[in-house]
Write a protein that holds these residues in place. Sequence first.
Motif, PDB file in Angstrom:
ATOM      1  N   LYS A 169       0.824  -1.195   0.000  1.00 44.68           N
ATOM      2  CA  LYS A 169       0.000   0.000   0.000  1.00 44.68           C
ATOM      3  C   LYS A 169       0.869   1.260   0.000  1.00 44.68           C
ATOM      4  O   LYS A 169       1.995   1.261   0.468  1.00 44.68           O
ATOM      5  CB  LYS A 169      -0.931   0.011   1.208  1.00 44.68           C
ATOM      6  CG  LYS A 169      -1.760  -1.269   1.367  1.00 44.68           C
ATOM      7  CD  LYS A 169      -2.647  -1.520   0.169  1.00 44.68           C
ATOM      8  CE  LYS A 169      -3.480  -2.776   0.374  1.00 44.68           C
ATOM      9  NZ  LYS A 169      -4.377  -3.057  -0.781  1.00 44.68           N
ATOM     10  N   GLY A 170       0.305   2.321  -0.528  1.00 46.17           N
ATOM     11  CA  GLY A 170       1.040   3.577  -0.609  1.00 46.17           C
ATOM     12  C   GLY A 170       0.850   4.447   0.618  1.00 46.17           C
ATOM     13  O   GLY A 170       0.563   3.964   1.723  1.00 46.17           O
ATOM     14  N   LYS A 171       0.967   5.739   0.397  1.00 42.65           N
ATOM     15  CA  LYS A 171       0.852   6.686   1.491  1.00 42.65           C
ATOM     16  C   LYS A 171      -0.566   6.710   2.049  1.00 42.65           C
ATOM     17  O   LYS A 171      -1.531   6.493   1.325  1.00 42.65           O
ATOM     18  CB  LYS A 171       1.216   8.095   1.013  1.00 42.65           C
ATOM     19  CG  LYS A 171       2.677   8.311   0.707  1.00 42.65           C
ATOM     20  CD  LYS A 171       2.910   9.778   0.362  1.00 42.65           C
ATOM     21  CE  LYS A 171       4.391  10.046   0.118  1.00 42.65           C
ATOM     22  NZ  LYS A 171       4.641  11.482  -0.202  1.00 42.65           N
ATOM     23  N   LEU A 172      -0.642   6.973   3.329  1.00 42.08           N
ATOM     24  CA  LEU A 172      -1.948   7.203   3.938  1.00 42.08           C
ATOM     25  C   LEU A 172      -2.475   8.543   3.433  1.00 42.08           C
ATOM     26  O   LEU A 172      -1.697   9.491   3.249  1.00 42.08           O
ATOM     27  CB  LEU A 172      -1.833   7.248   5.465  1.00 42.08           C
ATOM     28  CG  LEU A 172      -1.358   5.989   6.177  1.00 42.08           C
ATOM     29  CD1 LEU A 172      -1.197   6.279   7.664  1.00 42.08           C
ATOM     30  CD2 LEU A 172      -2.317   4.835   5.964  1.00 42.08           C
ATOM     31  N   PRO A 173      -3.763   8.647   3.206  1.00 46.74           N
ATOM     32  CA  PRO A 173      -4.318   9.937   2.774  1.00 46.74           C
ATOM     33  C   PRO A 173      -4.189  10.968   3.894  1.00 46.74           C
ATOM     34  O   PRO A 173      -4.229  10.635   5.074  1.00 46.74           O
ATOM     35  CB  PRO A 173      -5.781   9.605   2.480  1.00 46.74           C
ATOM     36  CG  PRO A 173      -6.077   8.404   3.320  1.00 46.74           C
ATOM     37  CD  PRO A 173      -4.803   7.606   3.353  1.00 46.74           C
ATOM     38  N   LYS A 174      -4.034  12.201   3.502  1.00 46.12           N
ATOM     39  CA  LYS A 174      -3.978  13.260   4.501  1.00 46.12           C
ATOM     40  C   LYS A 174      -5.346  13.440   5.121  1.00 46.12           C
ATOM     41  O   LYS A 174      -6.354  13.538   4.429  1.00 46.12           O
ATOM     42  CB  LYS A 174      -3.523  14.570   3.855  1.00 46.12           C
ATOM     43  CG  LYS A 174      -2.072  14.552   3.393  1.00 46.12           C
ATOM     44  CD  LYS A 174      -1.658  15.908   2.845  1.00 46.12           C
ATOM     45  CE  LYS A 174      -0.198  15.894   2.428  1.00 46.12           C
ATOM     46  NZ  LYS A 174       0.233  17.216   1.879  1.00 46.12           N
ATOM     47  N   THR A 201      -8.525   7.082   7.895  1.00 47.01           N
ATOM     48  CA  THR A 201      -7.188   7.182   7.304  1.00 47.01           C
ATOM     49  C   THR A 201      -6.628   5.826   6.926  1.00 47.01           C
ATOM     50  O   THR A 201      -6.027   5.653   5.858  1.00 47.01           O
ATOM     51  CB  THR A 201      -6.231   7.884   8.296  1.00 47.01           C
ATOM     52  OG1 THR A 201      -6.720   9.199   8.567  1.00 47.01           O
ATOM     53  CG2 THR A 201      -4.832   7.966   7.721  1.00 47.01           C
ATOM     54  N   TRP A 202      -6.828   4.820   7.792  1.00 51.85           N
ATOM     55  CA  TRP A 202      -6.252   3.496   7.568  1.00 51.85           C
ATOM     56  C   TRP A 202      -7.168   2.576   6.762  1.00 51.85           C
ATOM     57  O   TRP A 202      -6.817   1.422   6.525  1.00 51.85           O
ATOM     58  CB  TRP A 202      -5.893   2.864   8.908  1.00 51.85           C
ATOM     59  CG  TRP A 202      -4.600   3.396   9.451  1.00 51.85           C
ATOM     60  CD1 TRP A 202      -4.441   4.502  10.227  1.00 51.85           C
ATOM     61  CD2 TRP A 202      -3.298   2.864   9.235  1.00 51.85           C
ATOM     62  NE1 TRP A 202      -3.106   4.695  10.517  1.00 51.85           N
ATOM     63  CE2 TRP A 202      -2.382   3.694   9.916  1.00 51.85           C
ATOM     64  CE3 TRP A 202      -2.803   1.761   8.543  1.00 51.85           C
ATOM     65  CZ2 TRP A 202      -1.008   3.465   9.916  1.00 51.85           C
ATOM     66  CZ3 TRP A 202      -1.436   1.520   8.540  1.00 51.85           C
ATOM     67  CH2 TRP A 202      -0.555   2.370   9.221  1.00 51.85           C
ATOM     68  N   LYS A 203      -8.309   3.095   6.327  1.00 50.14           N
ATOM     69  CA  LYS A 203      -9.203   2.284   5.503  1.00 50.14           C
ATOM     70  C   LYS A 203      -8.564   1.974   4.155  1.00 50.14           C
ATOM     71  O   LYS A 203      -8.843   0.931   3.548  1.00 50.14           O
ATOM     72  CB  LYS A 203     -10.520   3.026   5.298  1.00 50.14           C
ATOM     73  CG  LYS A 203     -11.601   2.232   4.567  1.00 50.14           C
ATOM     74  CD  LYS A 203     -12.099   1.067   5.400  1.00 50.14           C
ATOM     75  CE  LYS A 203     -13.240   0.356   4.736  1.00 50.14           C
ATOM     76  NZ  LYS A 203     -13.721  -0.821   5.512  1.00 50.14           N
ATOM     77  N   SER A 204      -7.681   2.843   3.708  1.00 54.44           N
ATOM     78  CA  SER A 204      -7.021   2.634   2.420  1.00 54.44           C
ATOM     79  C   SER A 204      -6.088   1.430   2.428  1.00 54.44           C
ATOM     80  O   SER A 204      -6.221   0.530   1.592  1.00 54.44           O
ATOM     81  CB  SER A 204      -6.259   3.903   2.009  1.00 54.44           C
ATOM     82  OG  SER A 204      -5.534   3.701   0.819  1.00 54.44           O
ATOM     83  N   PRO A 205      -5.142   1.331   3.372  1.00 57.32           N
ATOM     84  CA  PRO A 205      -4.274   0.157   3.390  1.00 57.32           C
ATOM     85  C   PRO A 205      -4.904  -1.083   4.005  1.00 57.32           C
ATOM     86  O   PRO A 205      -4.405  -2.194   3.828  1.00 57.32           O
ATOM     87  CB  PRO A 205      -3.070   0.616   4.216  1.00 57.32           C
ATOM     88  CG  PRO A 205      -3.620   1.639   5.127  1.00 57.32           C
ATOM     89  CD  PRO A 205      -4.677   2.355   4.327  1.00 57.32           C
ATOM     90  N   GLN A 259       8.629   9.464   7.064  1.00 57.68           N
ATOM     91  CA  GLN A 259       9.039   9.939   5.749  1.00 57.68           C
ATOM     92  C   GLN A 259       8.214   9.317   4.634  1.00 57.68           C
ATOM     93  O   GLN A 259       7.847   9.984   3.660  1.00 57.68           O
ATOM     94  CB  GLN A 259      10.527   9.668   5.543  1.00 57.68           C
ATOM     95  CG  GLN A 259      11.421  10.511   6.433  1.00 57.68           C
ATOM     96  CD  GLN A 259      12.877  10.060   6.431  1.00 57.68           C
ATOM     97  OE1 GLN A 259      13.240   9.094   5.757  1.00 57.68           O
ATOM     98  NE2 GLN A 259      13.706  10.747   7.187  1.00 57.68           N
ATOM     99  N   ALA A 260       7.905   8.027   4.767  1.00 55.52           N
ATOM    100  CA  ALA A 260       7.107   7.349   3.748  1.00 55.52           C
ATOM    101  C   ALA A 260       5.634   7.740   3.842  1.00 55.52           C
ATOM    102  O   ALA A 260       4.920   7.739   2.844  1.00 55.52           O
ATOM    103  CB  ALA A 260       7.254   5.840   3.880  1.00 55.52           C
ATOM    104  N   GLY A 261       5.183   8.021   5.052  1.00 52.49           N
ATOM    105  CA  GLY A 261       3.790   8.386   5.241  1.00 52.49           C
ATOM    106  C   GLY A 261       2.829   7.233   5.047  1.00 52.49           C
ATOM    107  O   GLY A 261       1.631   7.427   4.830  1.00 52.49           O
ATOM    108  N   GLY A 262       3.346   6.010   5.131  1.00 54.04           N
ATOM    109  CA  GLY A 262       2.508   4.836   4.935  1.00 54.04           C
ATOM    110  C   GLY A 262       3.209   3.587   5.420  1.00 54.04           C
ATOM    111  O   GLY A 262       4.381   3.622   5.828  1.00 54.04           O
TER     112      GLY A 262
END
Length: 249
Positions: free
Chosen positions: A43-48, A76-80, A231-234
């Motif tokens: 998964k990528g970055k968490l959404p702001k 926020t964590w629903k994405s990953p 730094q990765a934000g995810g």
Amino acid sequence: MFNRMIIRACAVAAAGLVLLSGTAHAYPVKGAAELTHNEIYKKGKLPKTTCKLVKGTTRASTTKYINDLVTCLSKTWKSPVPDLQPVQVGFVETKEKRTCNWRREVKGSFAEQCLSFIRVRVAADWIKDKDDSKVFAAVTDAWSGIVQVQTGIGLAWQALPNGGEQPEIDEQLRRLQLQADCFTAASYKSFGRTVKNWKSVFEGQDPPEFHKLKGEGKPANRLGWSKKGYQAGGPSVCNTWKAPSSKVA
């Protein structure tokens, strides 16, 4: 980080030891895909987050802040974690001072992950504090344990073979703890929180009574994994299970 996962406490109790940062051991994790190749690493970055969090200096406003924060973390964590299940926050009475994990008394406030929910005690220290840094640190730390449970990481860690060897048990626990540090740091980034001193974040995660019960690893490694996550934000950089032992010592 006493408060991240109740099964950790069980492991510590079984060993009958206080965990300390130890020397590196060569105990690679094998045959545990839920740990080493979990889907969350893709998964990528968490959404702001667009949440507006306001903490007042009353019990009601502090309780609302915590509920709002957990709601924001869920979004926020629903994405990953697409199959993320609703997370309940259980507030205990002020007179209830024992944590569910270590079963020790705490004078002030705490937030801990107990199985699938977050258990919180709101006491005068959090209520009176105009700064939300400590409550934010404690709740996001507990939330990282929720992520580990809901992605299968928690149970996979519990099932790891170790032959009853304490050094290997300790290293496996550090891998779990350091990964949660990384997840927590990603949450900080998604909320746009600037961190000038990670040590203060670590101290805010646990009540003072637990600051000597440490199994997270060397300060340099805690800092390293936290910086990676921030730094990765995810979660993509949080695979502590494939890291060399020196990075989880």
